[in-house]
Design a protein around this motif. Structure first.
Motif, PDB file in Angstrom:
ATOM      1  N   LYS A 125       0.823  -1.222   0.000  1.00  0.00           N
ATOM      2  CA  LYS A 125       0.000   0.000   0.000  1.00  0.00           C
ATOM      3  C   LYS A 125       0.854   1.269   0.000  1.00  0.00           C
ATOM      4  O   LYS A 125       0.507   2.261   0.637  1.00  0.00           O
ATOM      5  N   THR A 126       1.973   1.251  -0.742  1.00  0.00           N
ATOM      6  CA  THR A 126       2.825   2.438  -0.851  1.00  0.00           C
ATOM      7  C   THR A 126       2.851   3.002  -2.263  1.00  0.00           C
ATOM      8  O   THR A 126       3.466   4.035  -2.517  1.00  0.00           O
ATOM      9  N   TYR A 127       2.171   2.348  -3.215  1.00  0.00           N
ATOM     10  CA  TYR A 127       2.180   2.729  -4.625  1.00  0.00           C
ATOM     11  C   TYR A 127       1.535   4.101  -4.826  1.00  0.00           C
ATOM     12  O   TYR A 127       0.430   4.343  -4.368  1.00  0.00           O
ATOM     13  N   ALA A 128       2.232   5.002  -5.547  1.00  0.00           N
ATOM     14  CA  ALA A 128       1.661   6.310  -5.888  1.00  0.00           C
ATOM     15  C   ALA A 128       1.332   6.353  -7.384  1.00  0.00           C
ATOM     16  O   ALA A 128       0.201   6.647  -7.751  1.00  0.00           O
ATOM     17  N   LYS A 129       2.321   6.076  -8.259  1.00  0.00           N
ATOM     18  CA  LYS A 129       2.050   6.017  -9.697  1.00  0.00           C
ATOM     19  C   LYS A 129       3.238   5.411 -10.433  1.00  0.00           C
ATOM     20  O   LYS A 129       4.328   5.301  -9.894  1.00  0.00           O
ATOM     21  N   LEU A 130       2.991   5.041 -11.683  1.00  0.00           N
ATOM     22  CA  LEU A 130       4.019   4.465 -12.548  1.00  0.00           C
ATOM     23  C   LEU A 130       3.929   5.153 -13.904  1.00  0.00           C
ATOM     24  O   LEU A 130       2.829   5.339 -14.433  1.00  0.00           O
ATOM     25  N   THR A 131       5.076   5.551 -14.437  1.00  0.00           N
ATOM     26  CA  THR A 131       5.128   6.247 -15.720  1.00  0.00           C
ATOM     27  C   THR A 131       6.206   5.626 -16.594  1.00  0.00           C
ATOM     28  O   THR A 131       7.319   5.384 -16.132  1.00  0.00           O
ATOM     29  N   PRO A 183      11.752   9.448  -1.947  1.00  0.00           N
ATOM     30  CA  PRO A 183      10.408   9.525  -2.529  1.00  0.00           C
ATOM     31  C   PRO A 183      10.000  10.941  -2.933  1.00  0.00           C
ATOM     32  O   PRO A 183      10.330  11.912  -2.258  1.00  0.00           O
ATOM     33  N   THR A 184       9.275  11.030  -4.036  1.00  0.00           N
ATOM     34  CA  THR A 184       8.700  12.290  -4.499  1.00  0.00           C
ATOM     35  C   THR A 184       7.346  12.508  -3.826  1.00  0.00           C
ATOM     36  O   THR A 184       6.988  13.624  -3.487  1.00  0.00           O
ATOM     37  N   PHE A 185       6.588  11.413  -3.646  1.00  0.00           N
ATOM     38  CA  PHE A 185       5.231  11.494  -3.099  1.00  0.00           C
ATOM     39  C   PHE A 185       5.210  11.118  -1.628  1.00  0.00           C
ATOM     40  O   PHE A 185       5.852  10.154  -1.214  1.00  0.00           O
TER      41      PHE A 185
END
Length: 131
Positions: free
Chosen positions: A21-27, A114-116
């Protein structure tokens, strides 16, 4: 040497971040040359309480969104590495993990601060629901 084993290792980190539950985004970004496909974004979604990943492919003139399971998303995204993308960026609340291909197409994984500060809204909702 093929970069696929390193990308598979990177994908394991994607799966871990969702499970933790640490996922923010993937690009997926940094294309080779001038391509129609500019980047791809992967974000979690809940449809009727069922978890899936939304993959948005951003082209010069349009965006196409599709929905996939975690395993399907890997099958969809992997072929885009090296053609046209050289970089995949996973943002989590613990760290930013970057998969990069160099000029010789050797894959490396780099971890940074981390950015987020917060996981994606869907991940937070899943955490609240105990999913």
């Amino acid at each position: 040497m093929s970069f696929q084993p390193v990308f598979a290792e990177f994908w394991e980190k994607v799966k871990e971040s969702i499970a933790n539950k640490t996922y923010a985004k993937l690009t997926l970004a940094k294309t080779i040359g001038d391509t129609d496909l500019k980047n791809m974004y992967v974000r979690p979604v809940l449809n009727d309480g069922v978890f899936s990943l939304s993959i948005t492919a951003r082209y010069k003139t349009e965006e196409i969104e599709s929905f996939h399971t975690l395993d399907e998303a890997y099958i969809v995204l992997a072929p885009y590495m090296n053609n046209p993308f050289l970089t995949a960026l996973l943002f989590t609340t613990e760290n930013d993990i970057t998969f990069k291909l160099n000029k010789k197409r050797v894959g490396t994984i780099i971890e940074q601060a981390p950015t987020f500060k917060n996981a994606s809204d869907v991940i937070l909702e899943m955490k609240e629901r105990g999913m």
